[in-house]
Design an enzyme around this catalytic site. Structure first.
Site, PDB file in Angstrom:
ATOM      1  N   LYS A  73      28.322  31.490  22.719  1.00  0.00           N
ATOM      2  CA  LYS A  73      28.725  32.357  23.826  1.00  0.00           C
ATOM      3  C   LYS A  73      29.882  33.234  23.347  1.00  0.00           C
ATOM      4  O   LYS A  73      30.894  32.734  22.881  1.00  0.00           O
ATOM      5  CB  LYS A  73      29.162  31.508  25.034  1.00  0.00           C
ATOM      6  CG  LYS A  73      29.791  32.323  26.172  1.00  0.00           C
ATOM      7  CD  LYS A  73      30.153  31.465  27.390  1.00  0.00           C
ATOM      8  CE  LYS A  73      30.971  32.250  28.422  1.00  0.00           C
ATOM      9  NZ  LYS A  73      31.385  31.439  29.583  1.00  0.00           N
ATOM     10  N   ASP A  92      36.501  37.329  29.846  1.00  0.00           N
ATOM     11  CA  ASP A  92      35.814  36.957  31.082  1.00  0.00           C
ATOM     12  C   ASP A  92      36.800  37.062  32.244  1.00  0.00           C
ATOM     13  O   ASP A  92      37.556  36.141  32.517  1.00  0.00           O
ATOM     14  CB  ASP A  92      35.264  35.527  30.963  1.00  0.00           C
ATOM     15  CG  ASP A  92      34.631  35.047  32.266  1.00  0.00           C
ATOM     16  OD1 ASP A  92      34.342  35.898  33.137  1.00  0.00           O
ATOM     17  OD2 ASP A  92      34.410  33.822  32.396  1.00  0.00           O
ATOM     18  N   LYS A 148      38.605  36.317  38.778  1.00  0.00           N
ATOM     19  CA  LYS A 148      39.403  35.096  38.597  1.00  0.00           C
ATOM     20  C   LYS A 148      40.816  35.319  39.134  1.00  0.00           C
ATOM     21  O   LYS A 148      41.287  36.457  39.168  1.00  0.00           O
ATOM     22  CB  LYS A 148      39.499  34.763  37.103  1.00  0.00           C
ATOM     23  CG  LYS A 148      38.244  34.192  36.490  1.00  0.00           C
ATOM     24  CD  LYS A 148      38.457  33.858  35.022  1.00  0.00           C
ATOM     25  CE  LYS A 148      37.191  33.291  34.391  1.00  0.00           C
ATOM     26  NZ  LYS A 148      36.776  31.998  34.952  1.00  0.00           N
ATOM     27  N   ASP A 178      37.002  33.118  25.695  1.00  0.00           N
ATOM     28  CA  ASP A 178      35.660  32.815  26.187  1.00  0.00           C
ATOM     29  C   ASP A 178      34.573  33.200  25.172  1.00  0.00           C
ATOM     30  O   ASP A 178      33.386  33.086  25.454  1.00  0.00           O
ATOM     31  CB  ASP A 178      35.437  33.514  27.536  1.00  0.00           C
ATOM     32  CG  ASP A 178      34.472  32.756  28.427  1.00  0.00           C
ATOM     33  OD1 ASP A 178      34.256  31.558  28.170  1.00  0.00           O
ATOM     34  OD2 ASP A 178      33.931  33.372  29.363  1.00  0.00           O
ATOM     35  N   ASP A 229      31.194  35.048  38.120  1.00  0.00           N
ATOM     36  CA  ASP A 229      32.001  34.328  37.135  1.00  0.00           C
ATOM     37  C   ASP A 229      31.198  33.229  36.433  1.00  0.00           C
ATOM     38  O   ASP A 229      31.651  32.657  35.446  1.00  0.00           O
ATOM     39  CB  ASP A 229      33.246  33.742  37.820  1.00  0.00           C
ATOM     40  CG  ASP A 229      34.329  33.356  36.821  1.00  0.00           C
ATOM     41  OD1 ASP A 229      34.202  33.748  35.641  1.00  0.00           O
ATOM     42  OD2 ASP A 229      35.290  32.683  37.223  1.00  0.00           O
ATOM     43  N   GLU A 266      28.900  33.583  34.395  1.00  0.00           N
ATOM     44  CA  GLU A 266      28.208  34.619  33.615  1.00  0.00           C
ATOM     45  C   GLU A 266      27.670  34.093  32.288  1.00  0.00           C
ATOM     46  O   GLU A 266      26.695  34.622  31.767  1.00  0.00           O
ATOM     47  CB  GLU A 266      29.156  35.793  33.369  1.00  0.00           C
ATOM     48  CG  GLU A 266      30.101  35.659  32.160  1.00  0.00           C
ATOM     49  CD  GLU A 266      31.077  34.497  32.264  1.00  0.00           C
ATOM     50  OE1 GLU A 266      31.337  34.033  33.391  1.00  0.00           O
ATOM     51  OE2 GLU A 266      31.575  34.033  31.223  1.00  0.00           O
ATOM     52  N   ARG A 284      26.025  31.449  31.407  1.00  0.00           N
ATOM     53  CA  ARG A 284      24.638  30.999  31.451  1.00  0.00           C
ATOM     54  C   ARG A 284      23.668  32.167  31.551  1.00  0.00           C
ATOM     55  O   ARG A 284      22.548  32.105  31.066  1.00  0.00           O
ATOM     56  CB  ARG A 284      24.472  30.005  32.620  1.00  0.00           C
ATOM     57  CG  ARG A 284      24.688  30.597  33.976  1.00  0.00           C
ATOM     58  CD  ARG A 284      24.956  29.544  35.045  1.00  0.00           C
ATOM     59  NE  ARG A 284      26.320  29.001  34.953  1.00  0.00           N
ATOM     60  CZ  ARG A 284      26.804  28.069  35.776  1.00  0.00           C
ATOM     61  NH1 ARG A 284      26.041  27.547  36.727  1.00  0.00           N
ATOM     62  NH2 ARG A 284      28.034  27.635  35.628  1.00  0.00           N
TER      63      ARG A 284
HETATM   64  N1  BES Z   1      34.426  30.873  30.861  1.00  0.00           N
HETATM   65  C1  BES Z   1      34.444  30.210  32.109  1.00  0.00           C
HETATM   66  C2  BES Z   1      34.656  28.703  31.969  1.00  0.00           C
HETATM   67  C3  BES Z   1      36.044  28.262  31.662  1.00  0.00           C
HETATM   68  C4  BES Z   1      37.033  28.314  32.628  1.00  0.00           C
HETATM   69  C5  BES Z   1      36.340  27.721  30.440  1.00  0.00           C
HETATM   70  C6  BES Z   1      38.297  27.858  32.339  1.00  0.00           C
HETATM   71  C7  BES Z   1      37.605  27.257  30.155  1.00  0.00           C
HETATM   72  C8  BES Z   1      38.588  27.329  31.111  1.00  0.00           C
HETATM   73  C9  BES Z   1      33.124  30.429  32.830  1.00  0.00           C
HETATM   74  O1  BES Z   1      32.521  31.638  32.610  1.00  0.00           O
HETATM   75  C10 BES Z   1      33.405  30.296  34.267  1.00  0.00           C
HETATM   76  O2  BES Z   1      34.093  31.122  34.790  1.00  0.00           O
HETATM   77  N2  BES Z   1      32.880  29.270  34.874  1.00  0.00           N
HETATM   78  C11 BES Z   1      33.102  29.028  36.240  1.00  0.00           C
HETATM   79  C12 BES Z   1      31.773  28.629  36.806  1.00  0.00           C
HETATM   80  C13 BES Z   1      31.741  28.579  38.290  1.00  0.00           C
HETATM   81  C14 BES Z   1      31.928  29.963  38.876  1.00  0.00           C
HETATM   82  C15 BES Z   1      30.423  28.004  38.676  1.00  0.00           C
HETATM   83  C16 BES Z   1      34.101  27.884  36.362  1.00  0.00           C
HETATM   84  O3  BES Z   1      34.081  26.974  35.541  1.00  0.00           O
HETATM   85  O4  BES Z   1      34.934  27.952  37.265  1.00  0.00           O
HETATM   86 ZN    ZN Z   2      32.970  32.618  30.924  1.00  0.00          ZN
HETATM   87 MN    MN Z   3      33.206  33.069  34.017  1.00  0.00          MN
END
Ligand code: BES
Ligand code: ZN
Ligand code: MN
Length: 505
Positions: free
Chosen positions: A269, A274, A281, A292, A351, A353, A355
C-alpha cells in the site's frame, strides 16, 4: 560500515577496542575470563571493587589493560547468564554500538557474538548484531541543513565466532545481514521522506533508481490513463481528489535459473499521504499519515535486499502509489465504484481507502499467474489497537503460507501474529445498494478490512500483513522502523532454499 568475521582469542587482537561480556552478578564470560588470566586478575579485581555489576547494558571502558594488545577493552553487562534472550541481546548490542561510536574507537572486535543466547546459533547472532548496528547508526538528516556528525565514528566492526568451523556460517550471516539492513535503510529513507517530496511518482523514481544498479530488476509504471483502460476504477477514485497522479510501480526481479518459475508477488500500500479525503481525519498527528506508504516502502526495501542477495527465485513487487485528498473532484461517501474485478463497492467512508486501492491491484496481479501473493499495508488503526507496535497482523486463509510467514517473523525478529478471517466477519460488509461496502464498523476493524481484500484474492494463495502498528514509531523516536523488510526478506530466503545457520548447533 565495514563488517567481517574472525575466530581468534581476545588477548591477541590488535584493535582500538575489544568488546566482551560480563554477567550479573559480577561473573566473567568465558572470553572475559581469558582476558582476566592474561592480565593477572586485572578485570576480576575491578569487579570485586564494585565497578561493574553486570546488569544488562552497563558499560565500563578500560584503557591499557596489562598484557592486552588492544588499546581499549569495553566490558558490557549482559544480565543473568540464563536470562539472556533475543530481546536483551539486541538491547546490549545497541548500547555497545552507541558507546563505541561516542568514545572514539573507530574499529572494534566484538566478542558478544559468542555469548549464549537461548535457542539461537552463530548465524543468527552475527546477522542480528550486524542489523542492530546498522539500524542504531541510522539517521534521517538529508533535509537538515546542519547534520549531526560524530567526531570519530565507528567504521569497522569484527565479529568473533567461537571456532574456525563457524567462519563460513558467519560470513553468510554478514552477507544476509548487509542485504537486509540496506533494504531496511531504503525502506526507512523512502518512508521518512515528507509527502511534498515523496508522492506516487517519487516511489516510481526510487524503484527505477534501484533497477539501474541491478540487472536482474526491471521496472514499469502504470499511470491514471492506463488504469482507466484497465478499469481500475476503485484505485482511481481514491486518487481523484489529489493533484498528484496515482502511479502503480511494477518491479520484476528475475533470479530463477529456470527463468519461467511462477513469481511470488509482493504488493505494498503506497498512500503517500492519507488525509482521509472527504471523510477528513482529525488534525492531531495527521503528519504521520505520510507513513501510509509504509507497505510500499517495505516492498521496495525487500526488493533491494533480494537483488543484493541474488536469490534464485522470481519476485514481482508492486508499489500501489496514491494520495488521498479532499477536493471538489474527490470521491465521496455514498459513491458506488465498479472495481476492476467487476464487483461493486459502496463507499461509506473515504478514509477506508487502502482497501479500495489494493483490491484493484489484487485483481491486476492475476495476469502474472502468481505462485502466491502477499500484500502489506498500513491498513487499519484497529490493528494498532489489537496488537500495538510489536506484532504485525497476519491474515491468510491458506495455512501453509500463514505458517511460513509467522516462522519468517520469528526467525528475523520481525514478528507477526495471526488474526482470523472467518466467514462470519464477511457479513459486516453487506450493502443495501452494492455488492459490499468499504466499511465494516468499529468492532474487528482490521479483520473486516482483511475480509474485504479476501474477496479480490480468490484466484491464488494469498496473505495480508497489516503493518499499521509496526511500520513507524510515533513520539520522540518518530520515524520509519524498516519493517516488514526483515520478515519479507526472511520469507524469500526460506523460499529460495538458501542455507543459513549450522543445522547442528
Ligand atoms: N491508513 C489508515 C490506517 C491507520 C490509521 C494506520 C492510523 C495507522 C494509524 C487507513 O487508511 C484508515 O484511515 N483506516 C481507517 C478505517 C476506518 C475508516 C474504517 C481507520 O483505521 O480508522
Ligand atoms: Zn490509509
Ligand atoms: Mn485512511
Amino acid at each position: 560500515m565495514e563488517f567481517s568475521v574472525k575466530s581468534g582469542s581476545p588477548e591477541k587482537q590488535r584493535s582500538a577496542c575489544i568488546v566482551v561480556g560480563v554477567y550479573e552478578p559480577r561473573r566473567l564470560s568465558g572470553i572475559a575470563e581469558q582476558l582476566d588470566k592474561i592480565s593477572e586478575g586485572y578485570i576480576s579485581n575491578l569487579l570485586r571493587r564494585g565497578d561493574l555489576e553486570g546488569k544488562p547494558g552497563q558499560m565500563l571502558l578500560l584503557h591499557h589493560v596489562p598484557n592486552v594488545l588492544s588499546e581499549r577493552v569495553l566490558l558490557v553487562g549482559c544480565g543473568k547468564e540464563r536470562e539472556l534472550d533475543e530481546r536483551q541481546y539486541k538491547q546490549i548490542i545497541t548500547k555497545t554500538i552507541n558507546t563505541l561510536n561516542e568514545t572514539g574507537s573507530m574499529e572494534a572486535v566484538c566478542f558478544l557474538t559468542e555469548l549464549h543466547v537461548k535457542g539461537r546459533d552463530t548465524y543468527w547472532k552475527v546477522r542480528e548484531a550486524l542489523e542492530t548496528t546498522q539500524n542504531s547508526l541510522y539517521s534521517f538528516d538529508v533535509l537538515k541543513t546542519r547534520k549531526g556528525e560524530t567526531r570519530r565514528p565507528l567504521r569497522k566492526l569484527v565479529f568473533n565466532v567461537p571456532t574456525r568451523r563457524e567462519l563460513t556460517v558467519g560470513e553468510r550471516a554478514i552477507e544476509h545481514g548487509l542485504a537486509i539492513s540496506s533494504g531496511m535503510r531504503l525502506c526507512r529513507d523512502v518512508a521518512n521522506m515528507p509527502p511534498n517530496i515523496c508522492n506516487p511518482a517519487y516511489l516510481a523514481s526510487q524503484a527505477r533508481q534501484l533497477a539501474e544498479i541491478h540487472e536482474s530488476l526491471t521496472v514499469s509504471t502504470i499511470g491514471e490513463e492506463q488504469m482507466a483502460k484497465l478499469e481500475m476504477n476503485s484505485y482511481l477514485a481514491v486518487g481523484r481528489g489529489s493533484h498528484n497522479e496515482s502511479v502503480m510501480t511494477i518491479m520484476e526481479y528475475n533470479g530463477s535459473a529456470k527463468g519461467n518459475d511462477k513469481p511470488i508477488v509482493l504488493i505494498g500500500k503506497g498512500l503517500t499521504f492519507d488525509s482521509g479525503g472527504i471523510s477528513l481525519k482529525p488534525g492531531e498527528a495527521m503528519d504521520e499519515m505520510k507513513y501510509d506508504m509504509g507497505g510500499a516502502a517495505g516492498v521496495i526495501g525487500t526488493m533491494k535486499a533480494l537483488c543484493e542477495m541474488k536469490l534464485p527465485i522470481n519476485v514481482i513487487g508492486i508499489l500501489a502509489g496514491c494520495e488521498n485528498m479532499p477536493s471538489s473532484n474527490a470521491y465521496r461517501p455514498g459513491d458506488i465504484l465498479t472495481t476492476m474485478s467487476g464487483q461493486t463497492v459502496e463507499v461509506l467512508n473515504t478514509d477506508a481507502e487502502g482497501r479500495l486501492v489494493l483490491c484493484d491491484v489484487l485483481t491486476y496481479v492475476e495476469r502474472f499467474d502468481p505462485e502466491l501473493v502477499v500484500d502489506t499495508a498500513t491498513l487499519t488503526g484497529a490493528c494498532v489497537v489489537a496488537l500495538g507496535k510489536y506484532a504485525s497482523g497476519l491474515f491468510s486463509a491458506h495455512n501453509p503460507l500463514a505458517h511460513e510467514l509467522l516462522n519468517a517473523g520469528e526467525q528475523s525478529g520481525d514478528r507477526a501474529w495471526r488474526m482470523p478471517l472467518w466467514d462470519e466477519y464477511q457479513e459486516l460488509l453487506e450493502s443495501p445498494f452494492a455488492d459490499m461496502t468499504n466499511l465494516g464498523g468499529r468492532a474487528g476493524g482490521s479483520i473486516t478490512a482483511a475480509c474485504f481484500l479476501s474477496r479480490f484474492a480468490k484466484k491464488y494463495h494469498w496473505a495480508h500483513l497489516d503493518v499499521a502498528g509496526t511500520a513507524w514509531n510515533s513520539g520522540v523516536n518518530k520515524g520509519s522502523t524498516g519493517r516488514p523488510v526483515p520478515l519479507l526478506t526472511q520469507f524469500l530466503i526460506n523460499r529460495a532454499g538458501v542455507e543459513q545457520g549450522e543445522k547442528s548447533a
